[in-house]
Scaffold this active site. Sequence first.
Site, short mmCIF file in Angstrom:
data_model
loop_
_atom_site.label_atom_id
_atom_site.label_comp_id
_atom_site.label_asym_id
_atom_site.label_seq_id
_atom_site.Cartn_x
_atom_site.Cartn_y
_atom_site.Cartn_z
N HIS A 240 0.81 -1.21 0.00
CA HIS A 240 0.00 0.00 0.00
C HIS A 240 0.85 1.27 0.00
CE1 HIS A 240 -3.51 -2.48 0.66
NE2 HIS A 240 -3.01 -2.97 1.78
N ASP A 241 1.62 1.47 1.05
CA ASP A 241 2.33 2.75 1.21
C ASP A 241 3.41 2.99 0.17
OD1 ASP A 241 0.78 3.60 3.37
OD2 ASP A 241 2.00 2.48 4.79
#
Length: 306
Positions: A240-241
Amino acid sequence: MSDAVIRAVIDTDPGLDDAVAILHALSSPAFDIVGIMTVAGNIGIDVTTRNAGRILAHARRSDIPVVAGSAAPLSRAGFDTIDIHGDDGLGGVSFPEPAVPPHADAVEWLADLLLRESAMSLTILALGPLTNIARLVLDHPEAAARMARLIVMGGAIDEPGNVGPRSEFNIAADPEAADIVFRAGIATVLVPLDVTRKVRASRSWTAGLRETGVPAAVASADLVDAYFQSSSGRESRPLHDPCVMLYAESPALFTLERLPIAVELETDDDVGALVIDDKDGVLLDVTMKVDADAALGLLARRLSGG
């Protein structure tokens, strides 16, 4: 891919995938990271702040300041994610202790930095709840207005949520903060689950990182493998990040849509859900598609020193 170096502050709650994203930014010539602010999110502020210092110590970049930020959301209780990120927030992966102590009060630090820097020269890479940025908007609007842009990992548009039917962790952890930030007039790019779930690390991908022997690559492989250990039977895990850094470095890998976004603040079981609302929503640039193979290739290349 732009040749201009991105001068940036990372706002983060490390966090396994936060750590991979930070290692990417520290490894890539595309970024000049001038500070790391921490926020409570994946785990408490003392641990997220320590972890930021540990990641910098591992990367031998303790010249970059770590600044402790918000210990709690603006008006709600936070989430507990120990089952995913472990007691230490980094899945038990070995990192050295911070080489220098953190600074205090991320919001004041960021306000001072934005007022010292040339206007529109600093990008904020937001990997956690938006509490620090909301407090900046509320307490120092003149400084917030000098931000070049804000790139946020958060939310879900067409994808299901990961903490509610339609709500994603970072936005749901402090929905009031997200609402304040989105309505502040800051140039914002939102990177939702719709793309982050498509950028998926496999065990063969982490094995390739480990084979390079490069410290950032080996550490990232260990972090993603710790992700695998928190879930059984999965063949890949979403990164995600790191998608925030990937978008910042190579926006051509992503397709943007400009959407009128509102944050759900009232519904208890799905608070923080993003709503497409032509009447009350705020127009934001939202990444909706990604060349996942190219994104994974760029991430692996940067972590491996290329």
